[in-house]
Motif scaffolding. Structure first.
Motif, PDB file in Angstrom:
ATOM      1  N   LEU A  11       0.841  -1.198   0.000  1.00  0.00           N
ATOM      2  CA  LEU A  11       0.000   0.000   0.000  1.00  0.00           C
ATOM      3  C   LEU A  11       0.878   1.252   0.000  1.00  0.00           C
ATOM      4  O   LEU A  11       0.807   2.065  -0.904  1.00  0.00           O
ATOM      5  CB  LEU A  11      -0.926  -0.034   1.223  1.00  0.00           C
ATOM      6  CG  LEU A  11      -2.003   1.019   1.326  1.00  0.00           C
ATOM      7  CD1 LEU A  11      -2.935   0.966   0.120  1.00  0.00           C
ATOM      8  CD2 LEU A  11      -2.831   0.797   2.602  1.00  0.00           C
ATOM      9  N   VAL A  32      -0.576   8.352  -1.043  1.00  0.00           N
ATOM     10  CA  VAL A  32      -1.472   7.215  -0.796  1.00  0.00           C
ATOM     11  C   VAL A  32      -2.701   7.650  -0.007  1.00  0.00           C
ATOM     12  O   VAL A  32      -3.804   7.168  -0.259  1.00  0.00           O
ATOM     13  CB  VAL A  32      -0.723   6.067  -0.072  1.00  0.00           C
ATOM     14  CG1 VAL A  32      -1.687   5.000   0.404  1.00  0.00           C
ATOM     15  CG2 VAL A  32       0.324   5.461  -0.994  1.00  0.00           C
ATOM     16  N   LEU A  33      -2.517   8.581   0.927  1.00  0.00           N
ATOM     17  CA  LEU A  33      -3.644   9.061   1.731  1.00  0.00           C
ATOM     18  C   LEU A  33      -4.589   9.964   0.920  1.00  0.00           C
ATOM     19  O   LEU A  33      -5.666  10.298   1.385  1.00  0.00           O
ATOM     20  CB  LEU A  33      -3.146   9.804   2.972  1.00  0.00           C
ATOM     21  CG  LEU A  33      -2.495   8.946   4.049  1.00  0.00           C
ATOM     22  CD1 LEU A  33      -1.871   9.817   5.132  1.00  0.00           C
ATOM     23  CD2 LEU A  33      -3.490   7.970   4.655  1.00  0.00           C
ATOM     24  N   GLN A  34      -4.157  10.330  -0.280  1.00  0.00           N
ATOM     25  CA  GLN A  34      -4.953  11.167  -1.181  1.00  0.00           C
ATOM     26  C   GLN A  34      -5.372  12.474  -0.518  1.00  0.00           C
ATOM     27  O   GLN A  34      -6.517  12.917  -0.601  1.00  0.00           O
ATOM     28  CB  GLN A  34      -6.180  10.396  -1.693  1.00  0.00           C
ATOM     29  CG  GLN A  34      -5.806   9.134  -2.418  1.00  0.00           C
ATOM     30  CD  GLN A  34      -6.990   8.215  -2.700  1.00  0.00           C
ATOM     31  OE1 GLN A  34      -8.087   8.410  -2.213  1.00  0.00           O
ATOM     32  NE2 GLN A  34      -6.729   7.186  -3.504  1.00  0.00           N
ATOM     33  N   THR A  86      -1.664   8.972  10.191  1.00  0.00           N
ATOM     34  CA  THR A  86      -2.800   8.399   9.446  1.00  0.00           C
ATOM     35  C   THR A  86      -4.079   8.458  10.275  1.00  0.00           C
ATOM     36  O   THR A  86      -5.164   8.615   9.711  1.00  0.00           O
ATOM     37  CB  THR A  86      -2.525   6.948   9.009  1.00  0.00           C
ATOM     38  OG1 THR A  86      -2.333   6.131  10.161  1.00  0.00           O
ATOM     39  CG2 THR A  86      -1.330   6.852   8.095  1.00  0.00           C
ATOM     40  N   GLU A  92     -11.570   6.785   5.527  1.00  0.00           N
ATOM     41  CA  GLU A  92     -11.389   5.362   5.259  1.00  0.00           C
ATOM     42  C   GLU A  92      -9.961   5.037   4.809  1.00  0.00           C
ATOM     43  O   GLU A  92      -9.387   4.025   5.199  1.00  0.00           O
ATOM     44  CB  GLU A  92     -12.410   4.894   4.208  1.00  0.00           C
ATOM     45  CG  GLU A  92     -12.623   3.397   4.202  1.00  0.00           C
ATOM     46  CD  GLU A  92     -12.980   2.816   5.580  1.00  0.00           C
ATOM     47  OE1 GLU A  92     -12.389   1.772   5.937  1.00  0.00           O
ATOM     48  OE2 GLU A  92     -13.818   3.388   6.305  1.00  0.00           O
ATOM     49  N   LYS A  93      -9.374   5.902   3.991  1.00  0.00           N
ATOM     50  CA  LYS A  93      -8.004   5.670   3.506  1.00  0.00           C
ATOM     51  C   LYS A  93      -7.028   5.718   4.684  1.00  0.00           C
ATOM     52  O   LYS A  93      -6.112   4.895   4.767  1.00  0.00           O
ATOM     53  CB  LYS A  93      -7.641   6.711   2.452  1.00  0.00           C
ATOM     54  CG  LYS A  93      -6.504   6.295   1.587  1.00  0.00           C
ATOM     55  CD  LYS A  93      -6.847   5.026   0.842  1.00  0.00           C
ATOM     56  CE  LYS A  93      -5.950   4.818  -0.330  1.00  0.00           C
ATOM     57  NZ  LYS A  93      -6.210   3.554  -1.009  1.00  0.00           N
ATOM     58  N   GLN A  96      -7.326   2.497   6.563  1.00  0.00           N
ATOM     59  CA  GLN A  96      -6.731   1.403   5.786  1.00  0.00           C
ATOM     60  C   GLN A  96      -5.202   1.409   5.924  1.00  0.00           C
ATOM     61  O   GLN A  96      -4.584   0.366   6.167  1.00  0.00           O
ATOM     62  CB  GLN A  96      -7.131   1.548   4.316  1.00  0.00           C
ATOM     63  CG  GLN A  96      -6.610   0.461   3.418  1.00  0.00           C
ATOM     64  CD  GLN A  96      -6.942   0.728   1.948  1.00  0.00           C
ATOM     65  OE1 GLN A  96      -7.425   1.792   1.578  1.00  0.00           O
ATOM     66  NE2 GLN A  96      -6.673  -0.255   1.109  1.00  0.00           N
ATOM     67  N   VAL A  97      -4.606   2.581   5.792  1.00  0.00           N
ATOM     68  CA  VAL A  97      -3.145   2.695   5.890  1.00  0.00           C
ATOM     69  C   VAL A  97      -2.681   2.387   7.312  1.00  0.00           C
ATOM     70  O   VAL A  97      -1.680   1.696   7.509  1.00  0.00           O
ATOM     71  CB  VAL A  97      -2.667   4.088   5.423  1.00  0.00           C
ATOM     72  CG1 VAL A  97      -1.181   4.269   5.684  1.00  0.00           C
ATOM     73  CG2 VAL A  97      -2.969   4.293   3.950  1.00  0.00           C
TER      74      VAL A  97
END
Length: 180
Positions: A11, A32-34, A86, A92-93, A96-97
């Motif tokens: 990820l 990745v966390l956008q 995070t 949600e991201k 997930q991370v």
């Protein structure tokens, strides 16, 4: 934190330092966390919110860009600190991370504990066999030497034994004494 080696890339790429510390690059985590805000604003805000300490929780480094030949500021962040960051995303991201980071910590902790247990069991097995079978000291040390090597541990402190072609093993000092 030089000499980073990537150990996970599912990820967010996770790296390990020469000292065994697990870290991530700030820009990769941001991507990745956008996150909507730009990297500089986001990283500064997150470090302030979690009271991160430079050279303890993260390290700021200058990296040359390939395309423009310019330097850009990058942050190498310890996994615990990245996990905290995070959690602050509150989406949600971020969840997930965070779960991904927890699974990595768990995986490497289990591997370390498993290897320690295996190593101790090997040492106990060698001692039991050597005592029970009355194995010579040179053979015991040879067995310890091989076990240490198998687990990637240093062996330089152990006496070095040479194979003389027979089934016997002799310490280098014994061979020297015999040849004098």
């Amino acid at each position: 934190m030089n000499g980073l080696v990537m150990i996970e890339d599912e990820l967010v790429p996770v790296y390990i330092t020469g000292t065994g510390e697990k870290v991530v690059y700030g820009t990769e985590l941001h991507k990745v966390l956008q996150v909507k805000s730009n990297y500089r604003e986001w990283i500064k805000r997150r470090f302030n919110e979690i009271d991160a300490i430079e050279n303890e929780d993260f390290e700021g480094v200058e990296i040359s860009t390939v395309a423009k030949g310019m330097k850009k500021k990058e942050h190498i962040i310890k996994l615990d600190t990245a996990k905290e960051m995070t959690m602050l995303e509150r989406n949600e991201k971020g969840k997930q991370v965070r779960r991904y980071f927890i699974s990595i910590e768990k995986k490497y902790k289990e591997n370390q504990n498993g290897n320690n247990l295996k190593f101790l069991m090997c040492l106990q097995g060698i001692k039991f066999l050597a005592d029970d079978l009355k194995i010579a000291k040179s053979s015991r040390l040879f067995m310890y030497n091989n076990t240490f090597k198998e687990f990637g541990l240093p062996v330089s402190f152990l006496p070095h034994y040479e194979d003389n072609g027979s089934r016997e093993r002799y310490c280098a000092t014994v061979l020297l004494e015999r040849n004098n």
